[in-house]
Design an enzyme around this catalytic site. Sequence first.
Site, PDB file in Angstrom:
ATOM      1  N   ASP A  95       0.882  -1.099  -0.047  1.00 25.67           N
ATOM      2  CA  ASP A  95       0.015   0.000   0.010  1.00 25.67           C
ATOM      3  C   ASP A  95       0.740   1.321  -0.131  1.00 25.67           C
ATOM      4  O   ASP A  95       2.097   1.188   0.589  1.00 25.67           O
ATOM      5  CB  ASP A  95      -0.858   0.097   1.094  1.00 25.67           C
ATOM      6  CG  ASP A  95      -2.030   1.100   1.177  1.00 25.67           C
ATOM      7  OD1 ASP A  95      -2.997   0.760   0.829  1.00 25.67           O
ATOM      8  OD2 ASP A  95      -1.630   2.379   1.546  1.00 25.67           O
ATOM      9  N   ASP A 117      -7.374   5.879  -8.119  1.00 19.70           N
ATOM     10  CA  ASP A 117      -8.756   5.836  -7.546  1.00 19.70           C
ATOM     11  C   ASP A 117      -9.408   7.293  -7.237  1.00 19.70           C
ATOM     12  O   ASP A 117      -8.545   7.762  -6.327  1.00 19.70           O
ATOM     13  CB  ASP A 117      -8.930   4.828  -6.373  1.00 19.70           C
ATOM     14  CG  ASP A 117      -8.469   3.473  -6.898  1.00 19.70           C
ATOM     15  OD1 ASP A 117      -8.508   3.294  -7.989  1.00 19.70           O
ATOM     16  OD2 ASP A 117      -8.273   2.607  -6.156  1.00 19.70           O
TER      17      ASP A 117
HETATM   18  N1  SAH Z   1      -2.409   2.844 -13.313  1.00 22.83           N
HETATM   19  C1  SAH Z   1      -3.253   1.896 -13.942  1.00 22.83           C
HETATM   20  C2  SAH Z   1      -4.385   1.500 -12.693  1.00 22.83           C
HETATM   21  C3  SAH Z   1      -5.309   2.502 -12.543  1.00 22.83           C
HETATM   22  S1  SAH Z   1      -6.631   1.980 -11.278  1.00 22.83           S
HETATM   23  C4  SAH Z   1      -3.917   2.370 -14.992  1.00 22.83           C
HETATM   24  O1  SAH Z   1      -3.782   3.604 -15.412  1.00 22.83           O
HETATM   25  O2  SAH Z   1      -4.240   1.579 -15.872  1.00 22.83           O
HETATM   26  C5  SAH Z   1      -5.843   2.573  -9.858  1.00 22.83           C
HETATM   27  C6  SAH Z   1      -4.775   1.495  -9.205  1.00 22.83           C
HETATM   28  O3  SAH Z   1      -4.149   1.926  -7.898  1.00 22.83           O
HETATM   29  C7  SAH Z   1      -5.691   0.112  -8.720  1.00 22.83           C
HETATM   30  O4  SAH Z   1      -5.090  -0.934  -9.396  1.00 22.83           O
HETATM   31  C8  SAH Z   1      -5.656   0.104  -7.205  1.00 22.83           C
HETATM   32  O5  SAH Z   1      -5.496  -1.158  -6.839  1.00 22.83           O
HETATM   33  C9  SAH Z   1      -4.289   0.873  -6.996  1.00 22.83           C
HETATM   34  N2  SAH Z   1      -4.288   1.526  -5.723  1.00 22.83           N
HETATM   35  C10 SAH Z   1      -4.989   2.143  -5.105  1.00 22.83           C
HETATM   36  N3  SAH Z   1      -4.940   2.730  -3.963  1.00 22.83           N
HETATM   37  C11 SAH Z   1      -3.762   2.420  -3.629  1.00 22.83           C
HETATM   38  C12 SAH Z   1      -2.552   2.388  -2.640  1.00 22.83           C
HETATM   39  N4  SAH Z   1      -2.902   3.020  -1.497  1.00 22.83           N
HETATM   40  N5  SAH Z   1      -1.767   1.601  -2.622  1.00 22.83           N
HETATM   41  C13 SAH Z   1      -1.151   0.873  -3.804  1.00 22.83           C
HETATM   42  N6  SAH Z   1      -2.101   0.854  -5.000  1.00 22.83           N
HETATM   43  C14 SAH Z   1      -3.272   1.295  -4.834  1.00 22.83           C
END
Ligand code: SAH
Length: 219
Positions: A95, A117
Amino acid sequence: MRLRRKKNTPIRFERCADYTLNTEGLKERFYREFDEKKPLEIEIGSGKGRFIVTLAEQAPEKQFISIERVIDCIVMAMEKAQRKELENIKFFCLDAGELTEYFPAECADVIYLNFSDPWPKARYAKRRLTHRRMVEKFLPLLKKEGKLCFKTDNRPLFDFSVEEFTAMGFRLEELTYDLHSTDTPNVMTEYEERFSSMGTPINRFVAYPTQATYNFFEE
Ligand code: SAH
């Protein structure tokens, strides 16, 4: 996205285990695993990994780290790197909030946040990766002269992030509300391809920390 785990994920993960490292004591042995003299770029929230894997393929002289907290996603990213037999990229199922436990201060030249997100409800604003409380957690990894690149299709998240980064004293450059209409070299992410094919413009900025940024977090 749910933090679910597909049944065959552990076995798939095992098959590409060379593409991750044991996080125990990683911070202490970091520069035995990574070359201190080579540039290092980190993507946080890589999803299925197309962006960071393509970057690694295009720049064998640099090193890359992919952070993603959903194991079902990161395993797909690892498999992409394995198929291409890349030697300059590692993946960590972690995370964003816990990175300083495993990575040393000022190790990264670039941090990428792509299509993070949006957490549209105000009461979840603190979960946005561009919220000051989140940035505070991973900013220590960025070199003082490093930069953070952010892109998203989500205009409310982008507007929030511009305000947040300005408040944190970052210098914003290359700000655009329509990345694909500029001549900036660009590697598309999975989400980017999906949203832009539906006609949604892509927003992007590059943020440089300044002295004001470090003062902001000291107060
Ligand atoms: N960068 C990729 C995915 C975007 S979706 C693209 O553009 O296609 C956002 C991603 O961030 C998701 O896979 C989610 O699991 C991850 N994510 C969200 N919050 C996070 C956090 N606190 N730590 C690590 N990953 C995270």
